[in-house]
Design an enzyme around this catalytic site. Structure first.
Site, PDB file in Angstrom:
ATOM      1  N   ASP A 103       0.793  -1.235  -0.085  1.00 15.43           N
ATOM      2  CA  ASP A 103      -0.051  -0.038   0.164  1.00 15.43           C
ATOM      3  C   ASP A 103       0.787   1.305  -0.048  1.00 15.43           C
ATOM      4  O   ASP A 103       1.943   1.320   0.354  1.00 15.43           O
ATOM      5  CB  ASP A 103      -0.898  -0.113   1.343  1.00 15.43           C
ATOM      6  CG  ASP A 103      -1.997  -1.090   1.582  1.00 15.43           C
ATOM      7  OD1 ASP A 103      -2.200  -1.464   0.253  1.00 15.43           O
ATOM      8  OD2 ASP A 103      -2.273  -1.767   2.441  1.00 15.43           O
TER       9      ASP A 103
HETATM   10  N1  URA Z   1      -1.124  -5.929   4.071  1.00 20.05           N
HETATM   11  C1  URA Z   1      -1.738  -4.474   3.839  1.00 20.05           C
HETATM   12  O1  URA Z   1      -2.788  -4.536   4.602  1.00 20.05           O
HETATM   13  N2  URA Z   1      -1.185  -3.749   3.297  1.00 20.05           N
HETATM   14  C2  URA Z   1       0.044  -3.866   2.378  1.00 20.05           C
HETATM   15  O2  URA Z   1       0.650  -3.149   1.727  1.00 20.05           O
HETATM   16  C3  URA Z   1       0.599  -5.254   2.518  1.00 20.05           C
HETATM   17  C4  URA Z   1      -0.239  -6.224   3.237  1.00 20.05           C
END
Ligand code: URA
Length: 236
Positions: A103
């Site tokens: 993310d």
């Molecule tokens: N899980 C999440 O919620 N975000 C990420 O970036 C990776 C795994």
């Protein structure tokens, strides 16, 4: 492959520069001056030199990046800065892409390569490559939560996750945990905690398969993988 393509891919110069070098007789293949760029050469066995300097053709590039927050895991975007924007042009010329997504606000280990087959292997749900994260979570994470995660968590869309290993590092109003998951569902870690009414406030990937993030890399820094690391990854 074609000599001119190999030279351009090896970073000798643009197609136009390569043409000029060839024309001027600066390029040799196995000791013979070659002026015709369309000639086919074997990148593994032919000795190719420009101005007496041997050219080593590299097909693939494998980078480890310590992804900083605020950039997206994509190759290009009209509005947002991408992880590829952080790389210099001599790496970009390989047309690399991130293997999977973190993310925008997530930090940590991101693998960047132009080897589609390896990327596919690492991301294939059938391969169950473990991803390890360090997280700070608002609220007290309990042993019960660990047991629930080990059984599988029902996400907000009804999907039940594969068993995940949740380890409490520090319990408190903000708990610190390590979590290992073998899938890569959208916002998976955040949604797993949301399922137990807890909010992830900081997330960092520390491992992918057997490959660990190099602690020497600061946020936004990257380096090529070593041979050993690449082997670790292919065995993950
Ligand atoms: N899980 C999440 O919620 N975000 C990420 O970036 C990776 C795994």
């Amino acid at each position: 492959m074609r000599l001119d393509k190999l030279l351009a891919n090896a970073g000798v110069g643009s197609r136009k520069n390569v043409k000029t070098l060839l024309k001027k007789g600066y390029v040799t293949v196995n000791g013979a001056i070659i002026k015709n760029g369309t000639m086919h050469v074997d990148e593994n066995s032919d000795v190719i030199k420009v101005n007496e300097t041997a050219i080593h053709y590299q097909k693939y590039v494998y980078m480890m990046m310590h992804k900083p927050p605020g950039v997206i895991s994509a190759t290009e975007d009209k509005r947002e800065k991408t992880v590829i924007d952080l790389l210099p042009s001599d790496i970009k010329r390989f047309r690399p892409f991130p293997v999977g997504r973190l993310d925008k606000d997530t930090e940590g280990l991101l693998l960047i390569t132009n080897n589609g087959e390896l990327a596919h292997q690492l991301l294939s749900p059938k391969k169950h490559v473990d991803k390890t994260y360090y997280a700070k979570v608002k609220g007290v994470v309990t042993e019960e939560d660990c047991n629930y995660f080990a059984r599988g968590v029902r996400l907000n869309d009804g999907y039940i996750t594969k068993p995940a290993l949740l380890r409490i590092i520090q319990q408190g109003d903000v708990s610190e945990v390590e979590i290992v998951i073998s899938e890569g569902k959208f916002h998976q870690v955040k949604r797993m905690f949301l399922a137990i009414d807890k909010k992830v406030i900081y997330l960092k990937r520390t491992k992918m398969g057997k490959l660990s993030l190099d602690s020497q890399l600061n946020l936004g820094e990257y380096r090529e993988l070593s041979e050993d690391e690449l082997e670790l990854l292919t065995k993950s």
